[in-house]
Scaffold this active site. Sequence first.
Site, PDB file in Angstrom:
ATOM      1  CG  HIS A 175     -24.893  49.497  67.933  1.00  0.00           C
ATOM      2  ND1 HIS A 175     -23.915  50.580  67.502  1.00  0.00           N
ATOM      3  CD2 HIS A 175     -24.799  49.289  69.443  1.00  0.00           C
ATOM      4  CE1 HIS A 175     -23.549  50.911  68.557  1.00  0.00           C
ATOM      5  NE2 HIS A 175     -24.154  50.392  69.612  1.00  0.00           N
ATOM      6  CG  ASP A 201     -26.990  49.913  73.525  1.00  0.00           C
ATOM      7  OD1 ASP A 201     -25.716  49.924  72.692  1.00  0.00           O
ATOM      8  OD2 ASP A 201     -27.318  50.763  73.891  1.00  0.00           O
ATOM      9  CG  HIS A 245     -27.029  54.044  69.427  1.00  0.00           C
ATOM     10  ND1 HIS A 245     -27.809  52.928  69.959  1.00  0.00           N
ATOM     11  CD2 HIS A 245     -25.828  53.699  70.096  1.00  0.00           C
ATOM     12  CE1 HIS A 245     -27.167  52.171  70.856  1.00  0.00           C
ATOM     13  NE2 HIS A 245     -25.730  52.613  70.933  1.00  0.00           N
ATOM     14  NE  ARG A 275     -24.588  51.152  77.114  1.00  0.00           N
ATOM     15  CZ  ARG A 275     -24.493  50.263  76.059  1.00  0.00           C
ATOM     16  NH1 ARG A 275     -23.874  50.720  75.093  1.00  0.00           N
ATOM     17  NH2 ARG A 275     -24.504  49.040  76.355  1.00  0.00           N
TER      18      ARG A 275
HETATM   19  C1  SIN Z   1     -22.688  53.370  72.581  1.00  0.00           C
HETATM   20  O1  SIN Z   1     -22.651  52.694  71.209  1.00  0.00           O
HETATM   21  O2  SIN Z   1     -23.863  52.988  73.290  1.00  0.00           O
HETATM   22  C2  SIN Z   1     -22.144  54.508  72.553  1.00  0.00           C
HETATM   23  C3  SIN Z   1     -22.816  55.793  72.244  1.00  0.00           C
HETATM   24  C4  SIN Z   1     -22.053  56.969  72.226  1.00  0.00           C
HETATM   25  O3  SIN Z   1     -20.838  56.793  72.621  1.00  0.00           O
HETATM   26  O4  SIN Z   1     -22.079  58.074  71.968  1.00  0.00           O
END
Ligand code: SIN
Length: 309
Positions: A106, A108, A260, A275
């Site tokens: 995905h 974000d 990612h 994040r």
């Molecule tokens: C996310 O999907 O933003 C999380 C990525 C992660 O935890 O590595």
Amino acid sequence: MTSATANIVDTIEVRQMSATIGAMISGVDLGAELSDATVAVLRQALLDWKVIFFRDQDITTEQHLAFGRRFGELEVHPFAPGKPGYPEVLAISHDADGPGYENLWHSDVTWRLQPSLGSVLRNVESPDVGGDTLFADMYAAYDGLPQRVRDRVDGLVARHDFAGFRRGLQRRGATDEEIAEFNATYPNPEHPVIRTHPETGRKAIYVNAGFTQEIIGIDPEESRELLDLLYRQAAFPEYQVRFRWENNSVAFWDNRSCQHYAVSDYWPNVRKAERVTIIGDTPYFDDSKTPTEPTEYPFRGAILRHGRD
Ligand code: SIN
């Protein structure tokens, strides 16, 4: 540029990590007040490599927020848990009672009308083994498509939704009225299937398995087939870089040019990350924009050997 600024910029190293995506940055302390010149170098590295990584960044939450704000305004996520006292910091915490669920490709918050420019994730507690994150270059994935597919998907538009989060809210007992309010506050956006990057002018696949629901205005069966095909592109290792986290590693990715996938292979062990998410602009498709980067890659022939035309 003053000589002091020049010296700061001179110490930054940008080390390529795969064919087209991922660079390790050294010589930058994200906890320091960064000069405009340093921020410009990092921004260019982000545009060139789609995701940039830093090691040994033992920074405070305030420093994490301050770094993110150098690149734009930060969002408050309405559904995912935040760090107490810091609404703009997502607490991504998993353990035996709460396994990781970010293990799907995905970009974000594409369920927003103005999705994210980029995300800055700092790992706070890494499992001894596992919990890596993969990133896939959506420019390269687009460039690797057969011409007839590119011609078909250019200019199409898809609907996105926060369906997974809605299911989570319902599981946690949200009432129909509450869900209706969320639906009204976050109406489904329609974004281009292929997005023109506002800074590089390059074309990137901008549908993802996490949030895209359907391509608008075409037969539902063809929508499913095209989405399946486009989702599959992220899975080619040739377009990917895989990052092994250590405590205090930081990844800064461009949600406009990459997707990612957080590998959820560490259960029942603990993985904790934080994040911040930088708000972006309204996605668009503009075929006439001249890209600022080359679009030919050495591995493209290898992709073609997978039996596609
Ligand atoms: C996310 O999907 O933003 C999380 C990525 C992660 O935890 O590595």
